[in-house]
Design a protein around this motif. Structure first.
Motif, mmCIF file in Angstrom:
data_model
loop_
_atom_site.group_PDB
_atom_site.id
_atom_site.type_symbol
_atom_site.label_atom_id
_atom_site.label_comp_id
_atom_site.label_asym_id
_atom_site.label_seq_id
_atom_site.Cartn_x
_atom_site.Cartn_y
_atom_site.Cartn_z
ATOM 1 N N LEU A 71 -47.919 54.642 16.615
ATOM 2 C CA LEU A 71 -49.225 54.205 15.690
ATOM 3 C C LEU A 71 -48.807 54.010 14.340
ATOM 4 O O LEU A 71 -48.391 54.784 13.705
ATOM 5 C CB LEU A 71 -50.398 55.203 15.896
ATOM 6 C CG LEU A 71 -51.768 54.645 15.386
ATOM 7 C CD1 LEU A 71 -52.561 53.617 15.881
ATOM 8 C CD2 LEU A 71 -52.773 55.909 15.509
ATOM 9 N N LEU A 72 -49.229 52.815 13.886
ATOM 10 C CA LEU A 72 -49.035 52.550 12.361
ATOM 11 C C LEU A 72 -50.324 52.209 11.670
ATOM 12 O O LEU A 72 -51.168 51.635 12.439
ATOM 13 C CB LEU A 72 -48.249 51.212 12.266
ATOM 14 C CG LEU A 72 -46.606 51.599 12.825
ATOM 15 C CD1 LEU A 72 -45.905 50.325 12.851
ATOM 16 C CD2 LEU A 72 -45.930 52.503 11.974
ATOM 17 N N PRO A 73 -50.581 52.168 10.259
ATOM 18 C CA PRO A 73 -51.789 51.872 9.757
ATOM 19 C C PRO A 73 -52.103 50.596 9.983
ATOM 20 O O PRO A 73 -51.100 49.696 10.060
ATOM 21 C CB PRO A 73 -51.463 52.127 8.118
ATOM 22 C CG PRO A 73 -50.314 53.013 8.342
ATOM 23 C CD PRO A 73 -49.739 52.879 9.486
ATOM 24 N N SER A 74 -53.377 50.102 10.275
ATOM 25 C CA SER A 74 -53.654 48.733 10.500
ATOM 26 C C SER A 74 -54.852 48.276 9.616
ATOM 27 O O SER A 74 -55.765 49.340 9.079
ATOM 28 C CB SER A 74 -54.144 48.389 11.955
ATOM 29 O OG SER A 74 -55.068 49.224 12.372
ATOM 30 N N PRO A 75 -54.913 46.980 8.998
ATOM 31 C CA PRO A 75 -56.107 46.696 8.093
ATOM 32 C C PRO A 75 -57.380 46.681 8.920
ATOM 33 O O PRO A 75 -57.257 46.555 10.405
ATOM 34 C CB PRO A 75 -55.659 45.265 7.879
ATOM 35 C CG PRO A 75 -54.738 44.593 8.950
ATOM 36 C CD PRO A 75 -54.007 45.948 9.358
ATOM 37 N N ALA A 77 -60.882 45.634 10.628
ATOM 38 C CA ALA A 77 -61.229 44.545 11.376
ATOM 39 C C ALA A 77 -62.539 44.050 10.412
ATOM 40 O O ALA A 77 -63.092 44.587 9.997
ATOM 41 C CB ALA A 77 -61.627 44.829 12.749
ATOM 42 N N CYS A 83 -59.703 44.525 20.545
ATOM 43 C CA CYS A 83 -58.749 45.593 20.527
ATOM 44 C C CYS A 83 -57.327 44.754 19.998
ATOM 45 O O CYS A 83 -56.890 44.072 20.920
ATOM 46 C CB CYS A 83 -58.592 46.654 21.609
ATOM 47 S SG CYS A 83 -59.779 47.739 21.383
ATOM 48 N N ALA A 84 -56.887 45.059 19.119
ATOM 49 C CA ALA A 84 -55.388 44.623 18.745
ATOM 50 C C ALA A 84 -54.415 45.616 19.469
ATOM 51 O O ALA A 84 -54.799 46.847 19.509
ATOM 52 C CB ALA A 84 -55.437 44.585 17.465
ATOM 53 N N ASN A 86 -52.384 47.723 18.111
ATOM 54 C CA ASN A 86 -52.040 48.748 17.237
ATOM 55 C C ASN A 86 -53.559 49.204 16.841
ATOM 56 O O ASN A 86 -53.625 49.999 16.038
ATOM 57 C CB ASN A 86 -51.545 48.515 15.946
ATOM 58 C CG ASN A 86 -50.832 49.565 15.390
ATOM 59 O OD1 ASN A 86 -50.183 50.222 16.021
ATOM 60 N ND2 ASN A 86 -51.091 49.515 13.999
ATOM 61 N N MET A 87 -54.428 49.214 17.717
ATOM 62 C CA MET A 87 -55.786 49.821 17.562
ATOM 63 C C MET A 87 -55.926 50.960 18.570
ATOM 64 O O MET A 87 -55.482 50.807 19.620
ATOM 65 C CB MET A 87 -57.092 48.842 17.308
ATOM 66 C CG MET A 87 -56.942 47.951 16.235
ATOM 67 S SD MET A 87 -58.291 46.633 16.601
ATOM 68 C CE MET A 87 -59.545 47.495 15.517
ATOM 69 N N CYS A 108 -62.865 49.988 19.584
ATOM 70 C CA CYS A 108 -61.433 50.079 19.097
ATOM 71 C C CYS A 108 -61.993 50.421 17.618
ATOM 72 O O CYS A 108 -62.865 49.920 17.156
ATOM 73 C CB CYS A 108 -60.813 49.087 19.535
ATOM 74 S SG CYS A 108 -61.070 48.121 20.992
ATOM 75 N N GLY A 110 -59.075 50.229 13.849
ATOM 76 C CA GLY A 110 -57.712 50.506 13.481
ATOM 77 C C GLY A 110 -57.602 51.557 12.682
ATOM 78 O O GLY A 110 -58.811 52.121 11.985
#
Length: 192
Positions: A71-75, A77, A83-84, A86-87, A108, A110
């Motif tokens: 899991l990485l930080p995501s911008p 939504a 759901c992307a 990485n969410m 979902c 982020g």
């Protein structure tokens, strides 16, 4: 789910709900340290094998990531979105609203970067003296970072004390790589 954010070390995620939630069924509360695969649909892929979830408060769930988390930080939504990859995605039926138990928590979210991330600390080991024909070996495997158990990615460059010489050849820089240990060949040293 309303929001999610990494802690300063990157090893935990705090998930906030817009209303009180509880586990579905008669137990009413998540047992202490339940496997996240019982709560999130994509837990094993994003949170790592054996990641642990716990409802800290009625509106807050804390995830302790496993060593193999991806899991990485995501911008955030923009409005309701699918759901992307990485969410975090809630497993259908895992949590319900405390107010209306017929309403299951869904959705979902982020995960935002830490608000105050810890800085990495480089720890290197190397030979104090090397012969004219010896390569220089530098090991940074003991470096410490807020990586949440994820492997660190290293970026190496060489600059010499006089500040005028440095390795600038793309081939030489590529030879240094991104591993924790790097060998600087004698041929790249000044005067070689």
């Amino acid at each position: 789910m309303q929001s999610a954010r990494f802690d300063a070390t990157g090893s935990r995620v705090r998930v906030t709900f817009d209303q009180p939630v509880r586990a579905r069924g008669p137990a009413r509360a998540l047992p202490a340290n339940v496997e996240c695969s019982l709560v999130f649909a994509n837990a094993s892929r994003l949170l790592g094998s054996g990641a642990v979830c716990k409802l800290k408060e009625a509106t807050t769930l804390v995830i302790a990531l496993s060593f193999d988390a991806t899991l990485l930080p995501s911008p955030p939504a923009e409005g309701p979105a699918e759901c992307a990859p990485n969410m975090l995605s809630l497993l259908e039926g895992a949590l319900v609203s405390e107010r209306d138990q017929s309403v299951g928590a869904v959705g979902c979210v982020g995960v935002a970067a830490p608000s105050d991330p810890k800085r990495p600390v480089a720890v290197t080991a190397y030979q104090r003296r090397i012969g004219v024909c010896d390569d220089l070996v530098i090991d940074a495997a003991m470096s410490v970072a807020a990586s949440g158990g994820r492997r660190l990615v290293f970026s190496w460059a060489v600059a010499f004390a006089n500040g005028t010489e440095r390795i600038s050849s793309p081939v030489a820089a590529a030879a240094l790589g991104h591993a924790a240990t790097v060998t600087v060949p004698t041929a790249l040293m000044p005067g070689a």
